[in-house]
Scaffold this active site. Structure first.
Site, mmCIF file in Angstrom:
data_model
loop_
_atom_site.group_PDB
_atom_site.id
_atom_site.type_symbol
_atom_site.label_atom_id
_atom_site.label_comp_id
_atom_site.label_asym_id
_atom_site.label_seq_id
_atom_site.Cartn_x
_atom_site.Cartn_y
_atom_site.Cartn_z
ATOM 1 N N ASP A 247 0.830 -1.288 0.000
ATOM 2 C CA ASP A 247 -0.100 0.110 0.014
ATOM 3 C C ASP A 247 0.656 1.153 0.095
ATOM 4 O OD1 ASP A 247 -2.263 -1.541 0.132
ATOM 5 O OD2 ASP A 247 -2.293 -1.622 2.410
ATOM 6 N N ASP A 283 0.715 -0.426 9.991
ATOM 7 C CA ASP A 283 0.614 -0.217 8.635
ATOM 8 C C ASP A 283 1.061 1.302 8.026
ATOM 9 O OD1 ASP A 283 -0.649 -2.587 9.139
ATOM 10 O OD2 ASP A 283 -1.943 -2.641 7.330
#
Length: 309
Positions: A247, A283
């Site tokens: 991502d 993340d």
């Protein structure tokens, strides 16, 4: 989803201390773009519960527009539990069956939500949550076309969401609808069959794709366009937590694309953002600002002083 991250190095089944954060492929990319200085809007659903409040609060704190997000009074916010270790397999547990996110519907994808946008990013995870979410994804792509926005697509295959056949059936056709494809080598092999390079070239000739970026197993990356092919090795960094690298790479690439950079520069920035993310837990902790990206990229490529004084 709400992310509960176990203390570093502790196996999930033995962990007693957890840190709360936010997880979700599209929201990770939105956070990456927002920190890099771009306006970003997240369209999604959370429960009308403390977890949903926490998710939206963290997205707002990153400067993400959540005006098109919905809070469901009946369905809960999805939950992700995982551990974190740089040298062994990471245990990831999803709790999102019947979650608010799985109830995303085409009605939420309004033309107003996409007015003026330049690129719409979606992953294969969303359409795999439910048939209703798959319909919403197809509506999103249609609305993006009507708004004149490019469609960016990352398959982001998660086998806990379905069989290989399910992914090929639901997500495979979406690859052909994307203007920008960011996919892992193994994902293209699964969804298109054959080699990833051949699959990338097929998307350029038979699909709508203008650019296909392949993230290879050896962590190199290649960009394919009608004008040629470019390759980029990874930046060698110590890995604290590899989750979120894909991502982060997507956010770095899209930032470069939005600023009109060429493919070699876009690959370098994408690799740089990914390298920064894997050096931090969770993340999104390592997602940089544009200034931090530029400093890190200079350090990686020119070997300048690693201490910013």
């Amino acid at each position: 989803m709400l992310l509960m991250l176990a203390e570093p190095g502790m196996p999930l089944e033995r962990a007693t201390h957890f840190r709360r954060s936010v997880a979700g492929a599209e929201s990770n990319v939105a956070a990456g773009l927002a920190r890099l200085g771009h306006w970003a809007r997240w369209i999604g659903r959370v429960g009308d519960d403390p977890a949903g409040e926490a998710v939206l609060r963290e997205l707002r704190a990153d400067g993400i527009d959540v005006s098109c997000a919905e809070m469901d009074p009946q369905a809960p916010t999805g939950l992700l539990l995982r551990d974190s270790h740089p040298h062994r397999a990471i245990d990831v547990q999803y709790y999102r069956g019947g979650s608010a996110a799985s109830l995303l519907s085409p009605a939420q994808i309004t033309p107003e939500a996409l007015a003026g946008v330049r690129v719409v990013h979606v992953t294969g995870i969303t359409p795999m949550l439910s048939e209703q979410a798959a319909q919403a994804t197809r509506t999103l792509i249609e609305r993006a076309r009507q708004a004149g926005a490019a469609v960016s697509f990352d398959p982001n295959v998660r086998r806990k969401l379905g069989t290989d056949h399910d992914w090929i059936r639901v997500v495979g056709p979406l690859l052909r609808e994307a203007d920008l494809v960011l996919a892992g080598e193994d994902e293209l092999e699964l969804l298109l069959g054959g080699g990833a390079g051949e699959g990338a070239k097929a998307l350029l000739t038979m699909g709508r794709a203008r650019t296909v970026v392949v993230k290879r197993r050896d962590h190199t990356a290649a960009a394919y366009t009608d004008a040629g092919q470019w390759e980029r090795p990874p930046f060698e960094v110590p890995v604290v937590d590899p989750v979120g690298a894909g991502d982060a790479f997507a956010a770095g690439w899209l930032s470069a694309w939005l600023r009109g950079l060429d493919e070699p520069s876009a690959l370098a920035e994408a690799a740089c953002v990914a390298a920064l993310v894997v050096q931090a837990p969770a993340d999104t902790d390592g997602l940089p600002t544009a200034a931090a990206r530029d400093r890190a990229l200079t350090g990686f490529t020119r070997g300048t002083d690693s201490v910013h004084r």
